[in-house]
Enzyme design. Structure first.
Site, PDB file in Angstrom:
ATOM      1  N   THR A   1       0.842  -1.193   0.000  1.00 42.53           N
ATOM      2  CA  THR A   1       0.000   0.000   0.000  1.00 42.53           C
ATOM      3  C   THR A   1       0.873   1.238   0.000  1.00 42.53           C
ATOM      4  O   THR A   1       2.032   1.189   0.420  1.00 42.53           O
ATOM      5  CB  THR A   1      -0.927   0.033   1.247  1.00 42.53           C
ATOM      6  OG1 THR A   1      -1.752   1.196   1.186  1.00 42.53           O
ATOM      7  CG2 THR A   1      -0.152   0.068   2.551  1.00 42.53           C
TER       8      THR A   1
ATOM      9  N   GLY B   1      -1.677   6.203   6.306  1.00 43.31           N
ATOM     10  CA  GLY B   1      -2.442   5.881   7.516  1.00 43.31           C
ATOM     11  C   GLY B   1      -2.441   4.385   7.784  1.00 43.31           C
ATOM     12  O   GLY B   1      -2.200   3.933   8.913  1.00 43.31           O
TER      13      GLY B   1
ATOM     14  N   ASP C   1      -7.450  -4.282   2.072  1.00 42.04           N
ATOM     15  CA  ASP C   1      -8.552  -3.605   1.400  1.00 42.04           C
ATOM     16  C   ASP C   1      -9.612  -3.313   2.440  1.00 42.04           C
ATOM     17  O   ASP C   1      -9.978  -4.192   3.229  1.00 42.04           O
ATOM     18  CB  ASP C   1      -9.120  -4.422   0.237  1.00 42.04           C
ATOM     19  CG  ASP C   1      -9.794  -3.494  -0.765  1.00 42.04           C
ATOM     20  OD1 ASP C   1      -9.104  -2.631  -1.318  1.00 42.04           O
ATOM     21  OD2 ASP C   1     -11.026  -3.597  -0.966  1.00 42.04           O
TER      22      ASP C   1
ATOM     23  N   PHE D   1      -7.011   8.817   9.435  1.00 45.00           N
ATOM     24  CA  PHE D   1      -7.088   9.182   8.018  1.00 45.00           C
ATOM     25  C   PHE D   1      -8.490   8.851   7.496  1.00 45.00           C
ATOM     26  O   PHE D   1      -9.326   8.339   8.239  1.00 45.00           O
ATOM     27  CB  PHE D   1      -6.020   8.438   7.203  1.00 45.00           C
ATOM     28  CG  PHE D   1      -6.238   6.944   7.122  1.00 45.00           C
ATOM     29  CD1 PHE D   1      -5.843   6.102   8.153  1.00 45.00           C
ATOM     30  CD2 PHE D   1      -6.867   6.357   6.019  1.00 45.00           C
ATOM     31  CE1 PHE D   1      -6.060   4.725   8.085  1.00 45.00           C
ATOM     32  CE2 PHE D   1      -7.072   4.980   5.940  1.00 45.00           C
ATOM     33  CZ  PHE D   1      -6.673   4.167   6.988  1.00 45.00           C
TER      34      PHE D   1
ATOM     35  N   TYR E   1     -12.104   8.351   6.565  1.00 46.76           N
ATOM     36  CA  TYR E   1     -13.387   8.739   7.150  1.00 46.76           C
ATOM     37  C   TYR E   1     -13.330   8.875   8.677  1.00 46.76           C
ATOM     38  O   TYR E   1     -14.365   9.096   9.310  1.00 46.76           O
ATOM     39  CB  TYR E   1     -14.463   7.708   6.766  1.00 46.76           C
ATOM     40  CG  TYR E   1     -14.738   7.651   5.277  1.00 46.76           C
ATOM     41  CD1 TYR E   1     -15.666   8.500   4.687  1.00 46.76           C
ATOM     42  CD2 TYR E   1     -14.059   6.755   4.455  1.00 46.76           C
ATOM     43  CE1 TYR E   1     -15.918   8.459   3.313  1.00 46.76           C
ATOM     44  CE2 TYR E   1     -14.294   6.705   3.083  1.00 46.76           C
ATOM     45  CZ  TYR E   1     -15.218   7.557   2.517  1.00 46.76           C
ATOM     46  OH  TYR E   1     -15.459   7.523   1.171  1.00 46.76           O
TER      47      TYR E   1
HETATM   48  P1  ITT Z   1      -4.176   0.972  -1.090  1.00 46.41           P
HETATM   49  O1  ITT Z   1      -5.156   0.365  -2.072  1.00 46.41           O
HETATM   50  O2  ITT Z   1      -2.893   1.423  -1.721  1.00 46.41           O
HETATM   51  O3  ITT Z   1      -3.959   0.136   0.117  1.00 46.41           O
HETATM   52  P2  ITT Z   1      -6.270   2.939  -0.627  1.00 46.41           P
HETATM   53  O4  ITT Z   1      -6.365   4.170   0.237  1.00 46.41           O
HETATM   54  O5  ITT Z   1      -6.667   3.109  -2.067  1.00 46.41           O
HETATM   55  O6  ITT Z   1      -4.793   2.354  -0.505  1.00 46.41           O
HETATM   56  P3  ITT Z   1      -8.452   1.057  -0.313  1.00 46.41           P
HETATM   57  O7  ITT Z   1      -8.607   0.853  -1.760  1.00 46.41           O
HETATM   58  O8  ITT Z   1      -8.500  -0.118   0.612  1.00 46.41           O
HETATM   59  O9  ITT Z   1      -7.097   1.802   0.058  1.00 46.41           O
HETATM   60  O10 ITT Z   1      -9.554   2.121   0.129  1.00 46.41           O
HETATM   61  C1  ITT Z   1      -9.869   2.246   1.463  1.00 46.41           C
HETATM   62  C2  ITT Z   1     -10.524   3.576   1.737  1.00 46.41           C
HETATM   63  O11 ITT Z   1     -11.455   3.357   2.814  1.00 46.41           O
HETATM   64  C3  ITT Z   1      -9.490   4.569   2.263  1.00 46.41           C
HETATM   65  O12 ITT Z   1      -8.995   5.372   1.240  1.00 46.41           O
HETATM   66  C4  ITT Z   1     -10.301   5.326   3.304  1.00 46.41           C
HETATM   67  O13 ITT Z   1     -10.983   6.359   2.681  1.00 46.41           O
HETATM   68  C5  ITT Z   1     -11.284   4.296   3.821  1.00 46.41           C
HETATM   69  N1  ITT Z   1     -10.736   3.658   5.038  1.00 46.41           N
HETATM   70  C6  ITT Z   1     -10.207   2.411   5.178  1.00 46.41           C
HETATM   71  N2  ITT Z   1      -9.767   2.208   6.420  1.00 46.41           N
HETATM   72  C7  ITT Z   1     -10.005   3.346   7.095  1.00 46.41           C
HETATM   73  C8  ITT Z   1      -9.745   3.763   8.398  1.00 46.41           C
HETATM   74  O14 ITT Z   1      -9.111   3.000   9.264  1.00 46.41           O
HETATM   75  N3  ITT Z   1     -10.131   4.987   8.745  1.00 46.41           N
HETATM   76  C9  ITT Z   1     -10.745   5.798   7.880  1.00 46.41           C
HETATM   77  N4  ITT Z   1     -11.002   5.498   6.611  1.00 46.41           N
HETATM   78  C10 ITT Z   1     -10.637   4.271   6.209  1.00 46.41           C
END
Ligand code: ITT
Length: 251
Positions: free
Chosen positions: A7, A11, A98, A181, A183
């Protein structure tokens, strides 16, 4: 042993590093390497996407370590890190996360689309504002939501496992707090009377979807590699009789 967390989300990396501390692992993320290819997250579930990321980057780094193995270490930066990896990689793991937010009123949306809820490449702020306006006028009892996280793990010797975690809360009426980070500023935890973004990293890892999945992941790592716990100054999370090799594990 080396672990690559597949990733670039800072965060996520912070929380994963914290939760896997004390195992004597060398933890890299995609940000430690230059020219890493991107993949399309087109799975239909968190699990499909997490496995897709973990399998892809596991293969990618395996190839990379093979192709860079004969070359001597370079001066500094990402290239040096690649070489370090090539020199010391005997066994290693790739972990992908994810995750996302499922809102009851929106029938589980944005879910796997959480990162791009307000459009491709949208900032956390934009996503939060879109969700807040979508939820305008909805009373507190109808604002239920849950965070979900699926961690997928692929080892260089071909073993795979997934670990899941979820965390229920409510969508707040405004952004609160500056930690975390995504939400976190609009995700309220009634038991704390705070938003997720008002918790410290330790507190978040104790209650969050990712924290719960990481707890399970530590146990899977202990089963995959009992030796790393024996060499670590911290105790293993499992009694020794439970420490057996497992293949294709789901928790
Ligand atoms: P990678 O795919 O590179 O890991 P990404 O940010 O695109 O990074 P995802 O596709 O898994 O990750 O999208 C997850 C989204 O869900 C992330 O961008 C946040 O907006 C939200 N999210 C996931 N975990 C969270 C958390 O612990 N707190 C707040 N928001 C979260």
């Amino acid at each position: 042993m080396e672990i690559i967390v597949a990733t670039k989300n800072r965060g996520k990396i912070r929380e994963i590093r914290k939760a896997l501390r004390g195992l004597g692992l060398k933890i890299y993320s995609l940000s430690d390497f230059s020219d890493v290819p991107e993949i399309v997250e087109d799975g239909k579930s968190f699990t499909e996407n997490a496995l897709k990321k973990a399998r892809f980057y596991s293969k990618y780094f395996k190839k990379l370590t093979r192709s860079t193995a004969p070359s001597p270490p370079l001066e500094d930066g990402a290239e040096k890190r690649r070489s370090e990896l090539a020199l010391s990689e005997v066994e290693g793991l790739t972990i992908a996360d994810d995750s996302g937010l499922e809102v009851d009123m929106l029938k589980g949306w944005p879910g796997i689309y959480s990162a791009r809820y307000a459009g491709e490449g949208a900032s956390d702020r934009k996503n939060n504002q879109k969700l807040l306006s979508e939820m305008e006028g909805i009373r507190i009892s109808k604002r239920g939501a849950r965070f979900k996280c699926v961690l997928a793990m692929v080892s260089t010797d071909g073993r795979e496992a997934v670990a899941e975690g979820s965390c229920r809360g409510r969508i707040g009426f405004r952004e609160m707090g500056r930690k975390g980070f995504g939400y976190d500023p609009i995700f309220m935890l009634p038991q704390y009377g705070k938003a997720m973004a008002q918790l410290t990293l330790e507190e978040k890892n104790r209650v969050s979807h990712r924290g719960k999945a990481l707890k399970k992941l530590r146990k899977i790592i202990a089963k995959f590699y009992p030796n790393i716990f024996e060499n670590s100054p911290h105790p293993s999370p499992l009694p020794s009789e439970e420490r057996e090799g497992v293949r294709g594990h789901k928790m």
